[in-house]
Design a protein around this motif. Structure first.
Motif, PDB file in Angstrom:
ATOM      1  N   ASN A  42      13.989  88.175   5.879  1.00  0.00           N
ATOM      2  CA  ASN A  42      13.095  88.049   7.032  1.00  0.00           C
ATOM      3  C   ASN A  42      12.619  89.419   7.502  1.00  0.00           C
TER       4      ASN A  42
ATOM      5  N   TRP B  47      13.085  76.463   8.893  1.00  0.00           N
ATOM      6  CA  TRP B  47      12.722  77.295   7.747  1.00  0.00           C
ATOM      7  C   TRP B  47      13.548  76.982   6.503  1.00  0.00           C
TER       8      TRP B  47
ATOM      9  N   GLU C 279       5.711  82.444   7.054  1.00  0.00           N
ATOM     10  CA  GLU C 279       6.452  81.257   6.589  1.00  0.00           C
ATOM     11  C   GLU C 279       5.491  80.104   6.294  1.00  0.00           C
TER      12      GLU C 279
ATOM     13  N   HIS D 217       9.861  86.538   4.922  1.00  0.00           N
ATOM     14  CA  HIS D 217       9.681  85.114   4.592  1.00  0.00           C
ATOM     15  C   HIS D 217       8.281  84.794   4.071  1.00  0.00           C
TER      16      HIS D 217
HETATM   17  C1  LIG Z   1      12.414  86.007  11.382  1.00  0.00           C
HETATM   18  O1  LIG Z   1      11.930  87.106  12.065  1.00  0.00           O
HETATM   19  C2  LIG Z   1      11.065  86.758  13.119  1.00  0.00           C
HETATM   20  C3  LIG Z   1      10.434  88.028  13.639  1.00  0.00           C
HETATM   21  O2  LIG Z   1      11.421  89.012  13.830  1.00  0.00           O
HETATM   22  C4  LIG Z   1      11.862  86.030  14.179  1.00  0.00           C
HETATM   23  O3  LIG Z   1      11.024  85.649  15.232  1.00  0.00           O
HETATM   24  C5  LIG Z   1      12.446  84.768  13.533  1.00  0.00           C
HETATM   25  O4  LIG Z   1      13.285  84.118  14.448  1.00  0.00           O
HETATM   26  C6  LIG Z   1      13.227  85.113  12.296  1.00  0.00           C
HETATM   27  N1  LIG Z   1      13.530  83.875  11.615  1.00  0.00           N
HETATM   28  C7  LIG Z   1      14.744  83.540  11.257  1.00  0.00           C
HETATM   29  C8  LIG Z   1      14.871  82.229  10.549  1.00  0.00           C
HETATM   30  O5  LIG Z   1      15.697  84.238  11.471  1.00  0.00           O
END
Ligand SMILES: *[C@@H]1O[C@H](CO)[C@@H](O)[C@H](O)[C@H]1NC(C)=O
Ligand SMILES: *[C@@H]1O[C@H](CO)[C@@H](O)[C@H](O)[C@H]1NC(C)=O
Ligand SMILES: *[C@@H]1O[C@H](CO)[C@@H](O)[C@H](O)[C@H]1NC(C)=O
Ligand SMILES: *[C@@H]1O[C@H](CO)[C@@H](O)[C@H](O)[C@H]1NC(C)=O
Ligand SMILES: *[C@@H]1O[C@H](CO)[C@@H](O)[C@H](O)[C@H]1NC(C)=O
Ligand SMILES: *[C@@H]1O[C@H](CO)[C@@H](O)[C@H](O)[C@H]1NC(C)=O
Ligand SMILES: *[C@@H]1O[C@H](CO)[C@@H](O)[C@H](O)[C@H]1NC(C)=O
Ligand SMILES: *[C@@H]1O[C@H](CO)[C@@H](O)[C@H](O)[C@H]1NC(C)=O
Ligand SMILES: *[C@@H]1O[C@H](CO)[C@@H](O)[C@H](O)[C@H]1NC(C)=O
Ligand SMILES: *[C@@H]1O[C@H](CO)[C@@H](O)[C@H](O)[C@H]1NC(C)=O
Ligand SMILES: *[C@@H]1O[C@H](CO)[C@@H](O)[C@H](O)[C@H]1NC(C)=O
Ligand SMILES: *[C@@H]1O[C@H](CO)[C@@H](O)[C@H](O)[C@H]1NC(C)=O
Length: 664
Positions: free
Chosen positions: A353, A229, A268, A396
């Motif tokens: 996020n 990301w 994303e 995101h």
């Molecule tokens: C963002 O949130 C999602 C859903 O809670 C999770 O699956 C994902 O790992 C998170 N992404 C990051 C980069 O922390």
């Protein structure tokens, strides 16, 4: 010109901003809009084969992608072999491509697709060993071979290209620019009878935006996208200073899409696809659409097939969006730009996020009003949007908006913003936006017709309890007054008069500019005098700003409250090696007002010249972003530029500082 100050992101630059090329274009008539297609690399790495390309090409057709414009099908690294044929010509790996490349082209053409090939401007292809021959010093023969195979595009990479250093796999700081190697292949392609799209892929080394448009159709702005990301932020931070180089036949390539590769969440993927589209990057799918084991998922496919987003990418105007405002502390930012037919596209990215309601202030994208607005990923529309628009944005995710029938910021028509009471004697204008808290706004009242005889009028702003009275002379068509407004709140202005008002215009004062040279330094920070015409508008910048290296100034303010600072800064720390890790193409700056909590602004790149050979190595190119700061008081205020917390970041040095404008 209310928004002038806020939006002159890159006007304060030297003379070399022109994106038009002085040399003849490689070919006319192709890449009038960014190219779209599919490429093996992001999913299959340097291991393509005929089966893979056939099944994915067929899938482009079957899934309805080719009819939306995804037509260039490119087999990336891994297709060729170590040795050239006896006549010196290039050939393919017969194990992987048993029918051969000319037949692959025929197959693609039979599906009404276009045949893309990949080569390298060095002695070997990326992804070697096994050593696969590159095109360096074989440009003429290889271009002829490609033309004889009826190739439609060439992606041209940059591995093993630096003779002076013994041809290492990668060299991000070669002693000469990649330009002549790419020019040689461009020239060779021009000799062919066939029109071949030329995709320059030298990872952004030596600021290709300056030279690539005259020899190719697209240029990679930076290093590869990575399957994480954080790559999105890094890449758009590199796009920021070169958005105005995009145009018909010359597109900044943000690298191939990861949509559908199971790396990103749906929001994303929407952010990734939205930004690539509106920054006018080529849209090259990098997912396995269909092979023996894989089939792209429906959600990702729907994103790639969103016809609104594709239409923004392929819009006839061909202008890129640019970064308008970054709310670093609040973890969101706004990009926008024009579309054909007077429309505007805007993207508000939620860097947190977590799903939350976020507000786009229309003035941040140069607008005050939109008769209609389309929220693409929410699938909703709205009419009569005044001053701001609030919607839920997924973690995101991106609020991607198309705005139509708009009014420029600062203009409030009575019909849209006014409401009358009494016998049309009191008109109250609502949703008045203020970028800063100030008593110095200029209000201009436009009357519906010229005033027949001198008439009295009173003005009241919600930001103060005092009413000011004015006399409008006979035959006047407008009247100006100075009024107070409060930052970021929804102000109202009430005008009491028997005259009929058509509209009001509200403009903040130009403020006062504080050049870096007026600041007092401490610790590591130092002044640098730049070449003439650089580090605009001051000519001198402050570098090595750090947690313990600060620049301080005392600024008088006429009132307290929240004030907008327009900050001129410089950053050309480009993530080359660090792009695989945490390199972000950004640097922080903090502004502390009167010992309040520091406010952080994380800036993207500003460099618009070669980091190897350009003036100041790109560290003399100013850009501007705005920041709202609290804690101002009437009288003297202490303002400190620093990088508080820098020791916890990727880079403890802050961006270089050129000066700031206080809107008071
Ligand atoms: C963002 O949130 C999602 C859903 O809670 C999770 O699956 C994902 O790992 C998170 N992404 C990051 C980069 O922390
Ligand atoms: C092509 O690659 C796919 C996926 O890696 C593999 O399953 C298949 O056997 C390969 N085919 C050939 C002809 O190499
Ligand atoms: C062709 O590709 C196969 C699979 O990667 C590899 O084993 C073989 O050595 C290659 N052939 C040549 C001539 O490079
Ligand atoms: C690849 O080429 C380099 C030099 O061109 C040579 O040193 C190396 O041994 C070759 N590797 C293979 C696997 O052929
Ligand atoms: C470009 O091609 C010419 C010959 O056409 C050659 O002399 C020159 O070295 C090439 N330049 C580069 C940088 O490869
Ligand atoms: C291009 O086409 C013309 C006419 O068809 C032909 O005479 C010429 O040889 C061709 N040139 C190349 C480089 O193929
Ligand atoms: C935009 O304005 C035009 C006339 O200026 C009008 O015909 C059209 O219906 C309007 N569209 C929207 C979406 O408001
Ligand atoms: C307008 O205001 C002036 C001065 O404030 C006052 O003398 C005058 O009487 C007013 N005229 C009307 C028509 O109210
Ligand atoms: C206006 O007056 C009210 C009541 O006296 C007061 O509470 C308020 O703070 C005042 N507003 C401003 C902007 O001075
Ligand atoms: C503000 O700046 C603009 C552009 O430089 C200029 O035209 C205008 O006169 C200035 N306004 C004031 C009030 O100084
Ligand atoms: C900056 O410093 C110069 C020289 O001391 C002074 O004349 C000028 O007024 C200062 N600018 C501001 C905005 O304070
Ligand atoms: C900017 O500051 C944030 C918060 O401390 C940090 O995570 C980030 O790495 C910093 N950026 C750089 C380029 O140092």
């Amino acid at each position: 010109m209310t928004m002038l100050l806020q939006f002159t992101l890159f006007t304060a630059l030297g003379s070399s901003v022109a994106s038009a090329s002085l040399q003849p274009r490689l070919q006319n008539g192709i890449a009038l809009t960014p190219q779209m297609g599919w490429n093996t690399y992001n999913h299959y790495s340097c291991s393509p084969n005929e089966t893979i390309v056939h099944s994915n090409a067929q899938a482009l057709v079957d899934l309805g992608l080719s009819s939306l414009g995804y037509r260039y099908v490119t087999t990336d690294c891994g297709w060729t072999v170590a040795d050239r044929l006896a006549d010196g010509s290039l050939t393919w790996n017969e194990t992987l491509f048993p029918q051969g490349f000319p037949a692959l082209g025929e197959y693609l053409h039979s599906l009404d697709l276009l045949f893309g090939v990949y080569q390298d401007s060095g002695i070997l292809l990326c992804g070697s060993p096994p050593n696969q021959t590159g095109s360096l010093y074989h440009e003429a023969q290889d271009a002829q071979t490609f033309a004889s195979w009826n190739v439609d595009s060439l992606k041209y990479d940059n591995c093993y290209s630096d003779a002076a250093d013994g041809y290492p796999n990668t060299n991000y700081a070669p002693s000469i620019s990649p330009e002549p190697r790419y020019a040689n292949m461009s020239h060779a392609l021009l000799q062919q009878n066939r029109t071949i799209l030329f995709q320059i892929c030298e990872w952004g080394i030596s600021f290709p935006a300056h030279w690539a448009p005259s020899i190719g159709h697209s240029w990679r702005i930076g290093n590869d996208i990575i399957p994480d990301w954080r790559t999105i932020y890094r890449i758009i931070n590199q796009a920021a200073p070169q958005t105005d180089f995009a145009g018909s036949g010359q597109w900044p390539d943000l690298d191939m899409l990861e949509v559908g590769n199971g790396i990103f969440s749906s929001p994303e993927e929407e952010t990734h696809f939205s930004l690539w589209a509106i920054l006018k990057s080529p849209l090259i799918i990098g997912a396995a659409l269909r092979d023996e084991v894989t089939f792209i998922n429906d959600a990702s496919l729907a994103i790639l097939k969103n016809t609104d987003v594709i239409s923004y990418n392929q819009d006839s105007l061909g202008e890129s969006v640019s970064l308008r405002r970054r709310w670093t502390e609040d973890a969101y930012e706004v990009w926008s730009g024009p579309l054909s037919n007077g429309r505007t596209v805007a993207a508000l990215i939620n860097w947190q996020n977590e799903s939350r309601d976020l507000t786009l202030d229309l003035p941040d994208i140069g607008l005050q009003y939109a008769a209609s607005l389309k929220n693409i990923w929410a699938g909703s529309t709205e009419q009569d949007v005044r001053t701001s628009y609030t919607a839920t944005v997924a973690g995101h995710g991106t609020m991607l908006l198309e705005l139509q029938n708009t009014t420029a910021s600062g203009i409030y028509s009575t019909a849209v913003f006014g409401s009358s009471s009494g016998v049309r004697t009191t008109t109250t204008f609502e949703e008045i936006y203020a970028i800063t808290t100030s008593t110095q706004y200029i209000l201009t009242i436009y009357f519906s017709q010229s005033v027949s005889s001198a008439t009295n009028l009173t003005i009241e702003s919600s930001a103060s309890n005092t009413t000011s009275s004015k006399q409008v002379p006979a035959s006047a068509t407008q009247l100006s007054a100075t009024i107070p407004l409060t930052a970021r709140s929804s102000n109202t202005i009430t005008i009491d008069t028997s005259l009929s008002i058509d509209s009001i215009h509200v403009t903040p004062s130009n403020g006062t500019y504080y050049p870096s040279t007026n600041f007092t330094l401490s610790g590591s920070s130092t002044f640098t005098t730049c070449g003439i015409g650089y580090c605009e508008p001051v000519g001198t910048k402050i570098g090595y700003i750090s947690p313990s290296g600060t620049a301080k100034v005392t600024i008088p303010a006429t009132t307290g409250g929240s004030k907008y600072l327009s900050i001129d800064w410089i950053n050309n720390e480009i993530a080359f090696d660090s792009s695989w890790g945490w390199g972000s193409n950004s640097r922080n700056l903090t502004v502390t007002v009167n010992s309040e909590d520091p406010v952080r602004l994380e800036v993207p790149l500003s460099g618009r010249h070669s980091e190897l050979f350009g003036p100041g190595l790109g560290w003399w190119d100013t850009a501007t972003l705005g920041l709202l700061t609290d804690g101002w008081k009437e009288g003297a205020n202490e303002v400190v530029i620093s990088n508080v917390g820098g020791e916890d970041g990727f880079q403890s040095y802050g961006a270089d500082f050129v000066g700031l404008r206080l809107l008071d």
